[in-house]
Design a protein around this motif. Sequence first.
Motif, PDB file in Angstrom:
ATOM      1  N   ARG A  39       0.930  -1.318   0.092  1.00 40.37           N
ATOM      2  CA  ARG A  39       0.030   0.034   0.014  1.00 40.37           C
ATOM      3  C   ARG A  39       1.028   1.257   0.068  1.00 40.37           C
ATOM      4  NH1 ARG A  39      -5.610  -0.239  -0.296  1.00 40.37           N
ATOM      5  NH2 ARG A  39      -6.430  -2.447  -0.074  1.00 40.37           N
ATOM      6  N   ASP A  77       1.277   5.468  -0.341  1.00 37.79           N
ATOM      7  CA  ASP A  77       0.536   6.586   0.485  1.00 37.79           C
ATOM      8  C   ASP A  77      -0.901   6.948  -0.150  1.00 37.79           C
ATOM      9  OD1 ASP A  77       1.061   9.143   2.238  1.00 37.79           O
ATOM     10  OD2 ASP A  77       0.147   9.862   0.711  1.00 37.79           O
ATOM     11  N   GLU A 122      -3.411   4.176   0.543  1.00 32.63           N
ATOM     12  CA  GLU A 122      -3.652   4.101   2.037  1.00 32.63           C
ATOM     13  C   GLU A 122      -4.753   5.196   2.404  1.00 32.63           C
ATOM     14  OE1 GLU A 122      -2.401   2.140   5.865  1.00 32.63           O
ATOM     15  OE2 GLU A 122      -2.866   1.518   3.685  1.00 32.63           O
ATOM     16  N   ARG A 123      -4.355   6.376   1.926  1.00 32.46           N
ATOM     17  CA  ARG A 123      -5.225   7.567   2.338  1.00 32.46           C
ATOM     18  C   ARG A 123      -6.699   7.362   1.439  1.00 32.46           C
ATOM     19  NH1 ARG A 123      -2.728  11.576   4.471  1.00 32.46           N
ATOM     20  NH2 ARG A 123      -0.546  11.558   4.370  1.00 32.46           N
ATOM     21  N   ILE A 172      -8.193   4.012   4.087  1.00 27.20           N
ATOM     22  CA  ILE A 172      -8.499   4.150   5.431  1.00 27.20           C
ATOM     23  C   ILE A 172      -8.206   5.694   5.911  1.00 27.20           C
ATOM     24  CG2 ILE A 172      -7.893   1.783   6.141  1.00 27.20           C
ATOM     25  CD1 ILE A 172      -5.344   2.801   7.113  1.00 27.20           C
ATOM     26  N   ASP A 221      -5.524   7.233   6.203  1.00 26.24           N
ATOM     27  CA  ASP A 221      -4.080   7.611   6.556  1.00 26.24           C
ATOM     28  C   ASP A 221      -2.980   7.425   5.569  1.00 26.24           C
ATOM     29  OD1 ASP A 221      -5.099   8.103   9.201  1.00 26.24           O
ATOM     30  OD2 ASP A 221      -4.723   6.049   9.901  1.00 26.24           O
ATOM     31  N   TYR A 232       4.052   6.309   7.016  1.00 26.72           N
ATOM     32  CA  TYR A 232       4.755   6.828   8.157  1.00 26.72           C
ATOM     33  C   TYR A 232       5.885   7.598   7.620  1.00 26.72           C
ATOM     34  CZ  TYR A 232       6.047   6.807  13.030  1.00 26.72           C
ATOM     35  OH  TYR A 232       6.465   6.997  14.325  1.00 26.72           O
ATOM     36  N   CYS A 266       3.034   1.816   3.110  1.00 28.27           N
ATOM     37  CA  CYS A 266       2.567   1.956   4.445  1.00 28.27           C
ATOM     38  C   CYS A 266       2.689   0.525   5.313  1.00 28.27           C
ATOM     39  CB  CYS A 266       1.049   2.408   4.289  1.00 28.27           C
ATOM     40  SG  CYS A 266       0.863   3.904   3.348  1.00 28.27           S
ATOM     41  N   TYR A 295       1.355   2.842  15.205  1.00 30.93           N
ATOM     42  CA  TYR A 295       0.983   3.040  13.732  1.00 30.93           C
ATOM     43  C   TYR A 295       0.967   1.701  13.078  1.00 30.93           C
ATOM     44  CZ  TYR A 295       1.510   3.936   8.620  1.00 30.93           C
ATOM     45  OH  TYR A 295       1.303   3.905   7.227  1.00 30.93           O
ATOM     46  N   ARG A 341      -3.060   0.599  12.013  1.00 29.57           N
ATOM     47  CA  ARG A 341      -3.323   0.595  10.590  1.00 29.57           C
ATOM     48  C   ARG A 341      -4.078  -0.811  10.468  1.00 29.57           C
ATOM     49  NH1 ARG A 341      -0.436  -2.097   6.634  1.00 29.57           N
ATOM     50  NH2 ARG A 341      -1.313  -0.788   4.975  1.00 29.57           N
ATOM     51  N   LYS A 373      -7.535  -0.792  11.419  1.00 26.57           N
ATOM     52  CA  LYS A 373      -8.542  -0.430  10.494  1.00 26.57           C
ATOM     53  C   LYS A 373      -8.560  -1.067   9.172  1.00 26.57           C
ATOM     54  CE  LYS A 373      -7.013   4.360  12.086  1.00 26.57           C
ATOM     55  NZ  LYS A 373      -6.567   5.764  11.500  1.00 26.57           N
ATOM     56  N   HIS A 374      -7.805  -1.631   8.790  1.00 26.49           N
ATOM     57  CA  HIS A 374      -7.780  -2.441   7.695  1.00 26.49           C
ATOM     58  C   HIS A 374      -8.779  -3.755   7.912  1.00 26.49           C
ATOM     59  CE1 HIS A 374      -5.573  -0.612   4.408  1.00 26.49           C
ATOM     60  NE2 HIS A 374      -4.751  -0.357   5.199  1.00 26.49           N
TER      61      HIS A 374
END
Length: 305
Positions: free
Chosen positions: A127, A129, A132-133, A136, A138, A141, A152, A187, A191, A194-195
């Motif tokens: 994933r 950036d 990811e945005r 979810i 975010d 990192y 990510c 982090y 994450r 969230k996934h």
Amino acid sequence: MVAHCAFRGAPQSSYFESPKLYGTAVTPEFAYRLHREAGGDIADDGVLHGVASRLERLSSPSVSQHQDERGMFTELRLPEGFGPGSVLVVRTRLVDFKPNLDWKIRTCADEAAAGLTLGALNAVLYRCDAEERDTIGDGAYDVPKLGALAYCGMQGWYSHLRHIIPSNDLGHPLCDHLRQGCWALDYVAGRLRKHCELFPEIAPLAAWFEERWELVRRVPNFLVPRYFALTMHTAYQALVRRALSLMPGKVVGSSRFTHELALTSVQLLGQVASASLRPVVKGVSMSAGLPHFSTHHMRCWGRDV
């Protein structure tokens, strides 16, 4: 050991930031200083005679224990007269440290990854950036003095750890960041949770990380890079094994080159919110290229795919 070297012209007192040794008990061993004797000039006869000097025993350094949000720590302060030519040695001992932590971290990683599908492995391992945005909310990192990770997921961390681990590069910006706090641990586990909304099969892996991070948080800060690397390495290897086991044909028994080609399919095939091969039905789609062709209509750009 702390040493104040006696270079020519060295000041009698130099700034010294008292170290905070977290999770560590300290016992002073000795402190001495060498004074050069007056008139002890070096003979110019081609022979090393040494410098005429005398040894002074110094008082023990001040040792005090304190507590802050990161736990118990011992603070060390230099004794009086710790000028050029001084050295002190203290003995250290880890407090409330579990020596079987290595064993605990290395267990059950394959079981935690056993239920993951290739779609879930894309979310866990990779994933970029933008993906990811889009999924979810975010992003990647950002490690101070290193920059944002390329991925990510686990690969983002492992791309650096694969060089840090064999060379024991504890001066790397990532290691310095891990010693300063546990934000990276939060982090990684956060994450994954969230996934789980999109891939419920990730939940056992998220629980595996949370259990190990709870133990890693208790170690002294100078050991956090070691146990972070061990945990990430253990998980990464298990995830790669799981991904290869889901490949068709004889991929598992093939060469490393074939393995890496196969993993590329896991990198580029994933589920995002803004794109799909079927516009109405959400599902896995191939990215035309990461990171610039990763979301919306550009993701499924037919010619590039």
